[in-house]
Design an enzyme around this catalytic site. Structure first.
Site, PDB file in Angstrom:
ATOM      1  N   HIS A  64      -1.096  14.095  -4.008  1.00 11.20           N
ATOM      2  CA  HIS A  64      -1.145  12.646  -3.785  1.00 11.20           C
ATOM      3  C   HIS A  64      -1.903  12.339  -2.484  1.00 11.20           C
ATOM      4  O   HIS A  64      -2.801  11.496  -2.455  1.00 11.20           O
ATOM      5  CB  HIS A  64       0.293  12.096  -3.718  1.00 11.20           C
ATOM      6  N   GLU A  65      -1.526  13.042  -1.407  1.00  8.94           N
ATOM      7  CA  GLU A  65      -2.166  12.768  -0.109  1.00  8.94           C
ATOM      8  C   GLU A  65      -3.633  13.183  -0.117  1.00  8.94           C
ATOM      9  O   GLU A  65      -4.476  12.525   0.504  1.00  8.94           O
ATOM     10  CB  GLU A  65      -1.407  13.477   1.028  1.00  8.94           C
ATOM     11  N   GLU A  69      -2.478   2.655  -3.647  1.00  6.19           N
ATOM     12  CA  GLU A  69      -1.454   3.556  -4.184  1.00  6.19           C
ATOM     13  C   GLU A  69      -1.512   3.759  -5.697  1.00  6.19           C
ATOM     14  O   GLU A  69      -1.258   4.854  -6.186  1.00  6.19           O
ATOM     15  CB  GLU A  69      -0.061   3.082  -3.763  1.00  6.19           C
ATOM     16  N   TYR A  96       2.564   1.707  -6.715  1.00  6.91           N
ATOM     17  CA  TYR A  96       2.281   3.084  -7.104  1.00  6.91           C
ATOM     18  C   TYR A  96       2.313   3.233  -8.635  1.00  6.91           C
ATOM     19  O   TYR A  96       1.372   3.740  -9.247  1.00  6.91           O
ATOM     20  CB  TYR A  96       3.336   4.037  -6.528  1.00  6.91           C
ATOM     21  N   GLU A 128      -1.239   9.909   4.583  1.00  7.51           N
ATOM     22  CA  GLU A 128      -2.588  10.420   4.356  1.00  7.51           C
ATOM     23  C   GLU A 128      -3.492  10.306   5.574  1.00  7.51           C
ATOM     24  O   GLU A 128      -4.670   9.937   5.449  1.00  7.51           O
ATOM     25  CB  GLU A 128      -3.202   9.686   3.162  1.00  7.51           C
ATOM     26  N   ASP A 164       6.283  -4.044   5.296  1.00  9.93           N
ATOM     27  CA  ASP A 164       7.393  -3.077   5.265  1.00  9.93           C
ATOM     28  C   ASP A 164       8.492  -3.535   4.313  1.00  9.93           C
ATOM     29  O   ASP A 164       9.101  -2.729   3.613  1.00  9.93           O
ATOM     30  CB  ASP A 164       7.993  -2.867   6.665  1.00  9.93           C
ATOM     31  N   HIS A 168      -5.714  10.499  -1.649  1.00 14.74           N
ATOM     32  CA  HIS A 168      -5.948   9.386  -0.722  1.00 14.74           C
ATOM     33  C   HIS A 168      -7.250   9.537   0.071  1.00 14.74           C
ATOM     34  O   HIS A 168      -7.767   8.547   0.590  1.00 14.74           O
ATOM     35  CB  HIS A 168      -4.789   9.271   0.278  1.00 14.74           C
TER      36      HIS A 168
END
Length: 613
Positions: A293-294, A316, A382, A269, A374, A297
């Protein structure tokens, strides 16, 4: 490892003592050496008296000089870099003169990136579609901005930026900002809305654009740009739908950049310029919900941001929740509920495979004291997050009650970075009437935020579209090939999304009767899977081929794993292959051959999946 800082466990910076207000970036792009060379000038705001030093995050940067700029004079300052913490980076300490006062402070750092910076990907011409020019792009989320800029690499800090980028004249440079001025081989950018470091982004390649709407374009290489414009033609409608839901769009421009196949995520995003994977090009717009979705954001994540990645669900979970509402407004409530139910299938699979050995990472709010973001990345924030929000919405009286709160929440925390307690406080402040207060009294916050596994309560969804997929999965898992061949039930017409969900449910079936080459072939002919360009379908089919242990089809499994390095696809494929003794050696051999073409975040996690690290 321990916590690197008090505000953010993954950052050395001290946002409670000093914060970045603006950064001026100056880069020369060196494709030959695969490096960015130049400087960044940070304007800091000092919050603590007598601050002795500034702590910044770096990773494999070669810092040349640090200079304090004050009243027209330049004062060199001492600096030193700590030993690296694996996968996290290093601490850059800048020593300040004695008696540094509160207020504004300008520091310039001259540096260059490592040739293998974890946040940058350099492609040679052969790795691009056009085959004539090199390409480079960044991926800074979660904590890779520090490999590109010495900075306070924490979402607790937001700053504006401008940049001057010198690059080969025949290439186009784009950033997560508005283009301010274009000269041959030199592009000027401006981002006037404060952002966290992970949203600084750059891409340079032989790129062209097509318009998608009044303030929206799609960028890509020439060979695919028209297909991209067609695939993402609903972008302007999605943007308007999102604004109706969330409030004014503050970023001026909304462009898409369709990335090379080595891009590790579905989308990123980056403000003004969303990066998306080319695996969304299905030819029928069926995977364009990633763009919804993006777009979401732009409010949830970019405008209101998690303070650190322990509260990643605030980015998320909210974004999936808003994305599903965009889909619902465009395609109807049944489709909204179907998507949310499909997400739960995906979450179940994630818990069973990726997180089976680390149940603590299945909590909504995680502890990252000894784990990098990460390694903690999964579908939990999400899907568990959006399910929690749907549960709250239903509890408090539905969309007509909850959507005004959502707008109020986004307005209240716009341009800020927050933790879960801030959201909770806003919820209780907004719903303070007696009946709503009683309803909120029913919420077990400890259970939702700290319990492991699936969401503790599954809201009541419309299951009509989902039941079709459930029934199909039951038939295909319990019947023999001969029984299925005679059945008319399996020939009913279903949507692309139902097909994707049915295949996902079949993968999740504990036992599948006669899972062999004949059953896979019947599956392929019944649903025309061999011809499908849809990456989500091909991915699930390949996982079933692995489960059927069809070793003769190993080459096409490897070919799919090499066709894109989107982690959503290649990580489960490699994990499945690693659990198949006959196929594991070929999977490892292939990975070692191609890992240098992957971004660091992707190769690092697959190395762990394959047991190589």
């Amino acid at each position: 490892m321990g916590r690197l800082g008090t505000v953010d466990p993954s950052s050395y910076s001290q946002p409670d003592k000093i914060t970045t207000e603006h950064s001026a970036i100056n880069w020369q792009v060196d494709f030959g050496a695969t490096k960015l060379r130049g400087s960044v000038l940070h304007r800091f705001k000092v919050l603590a008296s007598n601050l002795e030093s500034i702590l910044l995050d770096v990773r494999d940067l070669d810092v040349k000089n640090a200079t304090l700029l004050a009243g027209g004079t330049e004062l060199p300052i001492n600096f030193f870099v700590s030993d690296p913490v694996p996968d996290m980076g290093q601490k850059l300490t800048l020593e300040l003169p004695t008696g540094t006062a509160k207020g504004s402070l300008n520091v310039r750092i001259d540096y260059e990136t490592a040739s293998n910076a974890s946040g940058l990907q350099w492609l040679n011409p052969a790795q691009t579609l056009g085959k004539k020019h090199p390409y480079m792009f960044s991926q800074c989320q979660a904590i890779h901005a520090r490999s590109v800029i010495p900075c306070q690499d924490t979402p607790a800090v937001k700053f504006t930026y401008d940049a001057v980028v010198q690059h080969p004249t025949e290439l186009t440079a784009l950033m997560s900002a508005i283009i301010d001025k274009n000269e041959p081989g030199k592009t000027h950018f401006k981002q006037t809305v404060p952002i966290p470091a992970y949203l600084v982004a750059i891409a340079i390649g032989k790129l062209v654009s097509r318009p998608l709407g009044a303030n929206s374009n799609v960028w890509a290489e020439e060979a695919i740009v028209d297909a991209c414009a067609e695939e993402f033609s609903e972008t302007s409608t999605m943007l308007k739908t999102a604004s109706d839901l969330c409030g004014p769009y503050v970023w001026k421009q909304y462009d898409l950049l369709v990335m090379p196949p080595s891009f590790p995520f579905g989308g990123m995003e980056n403000p003004c310029l969303t990066f998306v994977t080319p695996t969304l090009l299905a030819g029928d717009k069926s995977l364009a919900n990633v763009v919804a979705h993006e777009i979401a954001h732009s409010w949830t994540g970019n405008l209101v941001t998690n303070k650190n990645f322990e509260h990643f669900w605030l980015n998320e979970g909210f974004t999936v929740f808003v994305e599903s509402k965009i889909v619902g407004r465009m395609q109807g409530a049944k489709e909204l509920d179907f998507r949310m139910l499909s997400n739960l299938t995906e979450l179940q699979e994630c818990l069973r495979t990726q997180l089976s050995d680390t149940p603590e990472l299945t909590r909504l709010v995680v502890d990252l004291s000894n784990c990098g973001p990460d390694d903690a990345f999964s579908s939990v924030p999400y899907i568990k997050g959006s399910t929690f929000l749907r549960y709250l919405e239903d509890l408090l009286g539905g969309p007509q009650v909850f959507e005004p709160f959502l707008r109020d929440y986004l307005k209240k925390f716009a341009y800020k970075s927050i933790v879960t307690d801030d959201f909770k406080g806003a919820l209780y402040d907004y719903f303070k009437d007696a009946d709503k207060k009683d309803k909120l009294g029913l919420v077990d916050w400890e259970l939702w935020l700290k319990s492991e596994g699936m969401p503790p309560i599954i809201p009541k969804f419309d299951e009509s579209l989902s039941n079709v997929t459930k029934e199909l999965a039951t038939q295909w898992s319990s019947k023999t090939v001969d029984e299925l061949a005679k059945s008319s039930d399996i020939k009913q017409s279903i949507s692309i999304h139902q097909l994707i969900e049915f295949l996902g449910k079949l993968i999740e079936s504990k036992d599948i009767v006669e899972l062999n080459a004949r059953k896979i072939e019947l599956l392929e002919t019944t649903y025309n899977l061999k011809q499908s360009k849809n990456a989500e379908i091909r991915f699930r089919l390949n996982r079933l081929i692995i489960r059927a242990r069809l070793i003769q089809r190993l080459p096409e499994l490897i070919e799919f794993a090499n066709s894109n390095f989107r982690m959503k696809f290649c990580r489960p494929i490699y994990r499945d292959l690693a659990a198949w003794p006959e196929a594991k050696p070929a999977a490892v051999e292939n990975f070692l051959k191609v890992k240098d073409q992957m971004m660091a975040v992707c190769s690092h996690t697959i190395e762990k999946d394959l047991g190589l690290k």
